[in-house]
Design a protein around this motif. Structure first.
Motif, PDB file in Angstrom:
ATOM      1  N   LEU A 123       0.825  -1.218   0.000  1.00  0.00           N
ATOM      2  CA  LEU A 123       0.000   0.000   0.000  1.00  0.00           C
ATOM      3  C   LEU A 123       0.859   1.268   0.000  1.00  0.00           C
ATOM      4  CD1 LEU A 123      -2.763  -1.088   2.542  1.00  0.00           C
ATOM      5  CD2 LEU A 123      -3.101  -0.627   0.099  1.00  0.00           C
ATOM      6  N   PHE A 124       1.928   1.265   0.740  1.00  0.00           N
ATOM      7  CA  PHE A 124       2.799   2.433   0.799  1.00  0.00           C
ATOM      8  C   PHE A 124       3.647   2.601  -0.463  1.00  0.00           C
ATOM      9  CE2 PHE A 124       2.038   2.817   5.344  1.00  0.00           C
ATOM     10  CZ  PHE A 124       2.261   4.160   5.596  1.00  0.00           C
ATOM     11  N   ASN A 125       4.008   1.498  -1.107  1.00  0.00           N
ATOM     12  CA  ASN A 125       5.050   1.547  -2.128  1.00  0.00           C
ATOM     13  C   ASN A 125       4.627   1.142  -3.529  1.00  0.00           C
ATOM     14  OD1 ASN A 125       7.506   2.166  -0.411  1.00  0.00           O
ATOM     15  ND2 ASN A 125       6.678   0.401   0.665  1.00  0.00           N
ATOM     16  N   SER A 126       3.330   0.839  -3.726  1.00  0.00           N
ATOM     17  CA  SER A 126       2.925   0.363  -5.040  1.00  0.00           C
ATOM     18  C   SER A 126       1.553   0.904  -5.425  1.00  0.00           C
ATOM     19  CB  SER A 126       2.953  -1.170  -5.062  1.00  0.00           C
ATOM     20  OG  SER A 126       2.898  -1.664  -6.373  1.00  0.00           O
ATOM     21  N   ARG A 127       0.791   0.120  -6.175  1.00  0.00           N
ATOM     22  CA  ARG A 127      -0.513   0.556  -6.667  1.00  0.00           C
ATOM     23  C   ARG A 127      -1.615  -0.303  -6.049  1.00  0.00           C
ATOM     24  NH1 ARG A 127       3.419   0.803 -10.406  1.00  0.00           N
ATOM     25  NH2 ARG A 127       3.849   2.825 -11.370  1.00  0.00           N
ATOM     26  N   PHE A 128      -2.464  -0.922  -6.856  1.00  0.00           N
ATOM     27  CA  PHE A 128      -3.604  -1.676  -6.336  1.00  0.00           C
ATOM     28  C   PHE A 128      -3.163  -2.870  -5.477  1.00  0.00           C
ATOM     29  CE2 PHE A 128      -5.437   0.104 -10.324  1.00  0.00           C
ATOM     30  CZ  PHE A 128      -6.519   0.768  -9.774  1.00  0.00           C
ATOM     31  N   SER A 129      -3.911  -3.109  -4.414  1.00  0.00           N
ATOM     32  CA  SER A 129      -3.711  -4.310  -3.594  1.00  0.00           C
ATOM     33  C   SER A 129      -5.005  -5.109  -3.580  1.00  0.00           C
ATOM     34  CB  SER A 129      -3.329  -3.934  -2.165  1.00  0.00           C
ATOM     35  OG  SER A 129      -1.999  -3.453  -2.120  1.00  0.00           O
ATOM     36  N   ILE A 130      -4.897  -6.373  -3.980  1.00  0.00           N
ATOM     37  CA  ILE A 130      -6.026  -7.291  -3.958  1.00  0.00           C
ATOM     38  C   ILE A 130      -5.756  -8.307  -2.850  1.00  0.00           C
ATOM     39  CG2 ILE A 130      -7.440  -8.922  -5.262  1.00  0.00           C
ATOM     40  CD1 ILE A 130      -6.355  -7.653  -7.840  1.00  0.00           C
ATOM     41  N   ILE A 131      -6.725  -8.483  -1.967  1.00  0.00           N
ATOM     42  CA  ILE A 131      -6.528  -9.352  -0.814  1.00  0.00           C
ATOM     43  C   ILE A 131      -7.732 -10.258  -0.607  1.00  0.00           C
ATOM     44  CG2 ILE A 131      -5.071  -7.631   0.353  1.00  0.00           C
ATOM     45  CD1 ILE A 131      -7.564  -7.026   2.161  1.00  0.00           C
ATOM     46  N   ASN A 132      -7.537 -11.287   0.215  1.00  0.00           N
ATOM     47  CA  ASN A 132      -8.687 -11.996   0.764  1.00  0.00           C
ATOM     48  C   ASN A 132      -8.773 -11.653   2.247  1.00  0.00           C
ATOM     49  OD1 ASN A 132      -6.604 -13.698   1.749  1.00  0.00           O
ATOM     50  ND2 ASN A 132      -7.800 -15.533   1.454  1.00  0.00           N
ATOM     51  N   GLU A 133      -9.858 -12.055   2.882  1.00  0.00           N
ATOM     52  CA  GLU A 133     -10.144 -11.588   4.241  1.00  0.00           C
ATOM     53  C   GLU A 133      -9.137 -12.057   5.286  1.00  0.00           C
ATOM     54  OE1 GLU A 133     -13.965 -13.058   5.327  1.00  0.00           O
ATOM     55  OE2 GLU A 133     -13.365 -15.158   5.191  1.00  0.00           O
ATOM     56  N   ASN A 134      -8.356 -13.078   4.980  1.00  0.00           N
ATOM     57  CA  ASN A 134      -7.446 -13.635   5.980  1.00  0.00           C
ATOM     58  C   ASN A 134      -6.170 -12.821   6.200  1.00  0.00           C
ATOM     59  OD1 ASN A 134      -9.150 -15.776   6.483  1.00  0.00           O
ATOM     60  ND2 ASN A 134      -8.164 -17.114   5.006  1.00  0.00           N
ATOM     61  N   VAL A 135      -5.889 -11.840   5.353  1.00  0.00           N
ATOM     62  CA  VAL A 135      -4.597 -11.154   5.469  1.00  0.00           C
ATOM     63  C   VAL A 135      -4.679  -9.797   6.168  1.00  0.00           C
ATOM     64  CG1 VAL A 135      -3.596 -12.349   3.482  1.00  0.00           C
ATOM     65  CG2 VAL A 135      -4.691 -10.138   3.148  1.00  0.00           C
ATOM     66  N   ILE A 136      -5.875  -9.315   6.452  1.00  0.00           N
ATOM     67  CA  ILE A 136      -6.040  -8.022   7.122  1.00  0.00           C
ATOM     68  C   ILE A 136      -7.127  -8.150   8.184  1.00  0.00           C
ATOM     69  CG2 ILE A 136      -6.780  -5.609   6.850  1.00  0.00           C
ATOM     70  CD1 ILE A 136      -4.123  -5.988   5.612  1.00  0.00           C
ATOM     71  N   ASP A 137      -6.851  -7.647   9.388  1.00  0.00           N
ATOM     72  CA  ASP A 137      -7.896  -7.629  10.413  1.00  0.00           C
ATOM     73  C   ASP A 137      -8.208  -6.208  10.876  1.00  0.00           C
ATOM     74  OD1 ASP A 137      -5.661  -7.046  11.931  1.00  0.00           O
ATOM     75  OD2 ASP A 137      -5.788  -8.807  13.205  1.00  0.00           O
ATOM     76  N   ASP A 138      -7.781  -5.221  10.109  1.00  0.00           N
ATOM     77  CA  ASP A 138      -8.008  -3.812  10.422  1.00  0.00           C
ATOM     78  C   ASP A 138      -8.864  -3.224   9.288  1.00  0.00           C
ATOM     79  OD1 ASP A 138      -7.772  -0.980  10.542  1.00  0.00           O
ATOM     80  OD2 ASP A 138      -5.853  -1.112  11.559  1.00  0.00           O
TER      81      ASP A 138
END
Length: 195
Positions: A123-138
């Motif tokens: 997020l700080f150093n690139s462009r789009f971020s695609i994730i699934n629910e398991n990698v972020i809890d914020d």
């Protein structure tokens, strides 16, 4: 955890993960490829790579898998797919160079693991971020990403975003530079300790 501590002791204060980035890197609107990076000594990351290779076998878009380990294992899996390549990671500066060139960053996990630093770095150093629910809890961080939950949704998101310009808002940058500011968050911890 935050809710439990707040209810039980009425003292809890949530502080986001510390990550070492200071400012959002403003880049051109378009990158060149999709990027996955991770330590392939971890079984969940290997499972994610297996899954993502199967996804990109169905998509005509360059995909880079970057890691400091298991090069031969990955290369054996992608040998008949020239649009998928393995890049050996040397250090964080080398990874930042990949971030600058990537249009899409994909973080995927098959187990709940809290907020992964790989997403924050992207997020700080690139462009789009695609994730699934398991990698972020914020929720503030996941709100900066495109969240999908299965293979078909991921394919749809990649096909949609691969030709889209990456445009940010003030809110996007503020979330990174203020809400995720290591120095400000360290000061919050100090205030909690000394109050």
């Amino acid at each position: 955890e935050q809710n439990y501590i707040q209810e039980k002791y009425n003292k809890g204060k949530f502080v986001p993960v510390f990550h070492g980035n200071e400012t959002f890197q403003s880049l051109s609107e378009k990158g060149e490829f999709a990027l996955y990076h991770g330590d392939l000594r971890a079984s969940d990351n290997c499972k994610a790579v297996d899954f993502l290779i199967e996804v990109f076998k169905e998509i005509d878009y360059p995909f880079v898998i970057a890691s400091g380990s298991r090069e031969d294992w990955v290369k054996a899996k992608i040998k008949n797919h020239p649009h998928i390549q393995f890049v050996k990671l040397k250090d964080f500066d080398y990874l930042k160079n990949l971030f600058e060139k990537a249009h899409l960053n994909i973080a995927w996990s098959f187990q709940e693991s809290g907020t992964k630093l790989k997403v924050i770095n992207a997020l700080f150093n690139s462009r789009f971020s695609i994730i699934n629910e398991n990698v972020i809890d914020d929720e503030k961080i996941s709100g900066l990403c495109v969240q999908v939950s299965n293979k078909s949704e991921l394919i749809k998101a990649i096909n949609h975003l691969k030709n889209q310009p990456f445009l940010t808002s003030k809110e996007y940058i503020d979330t990174l530079e203020y809400d995720l500011n290591d120095k400000l968050n360290a000061e919050i911890i100090l205030k909690q300790i000394f109050n």
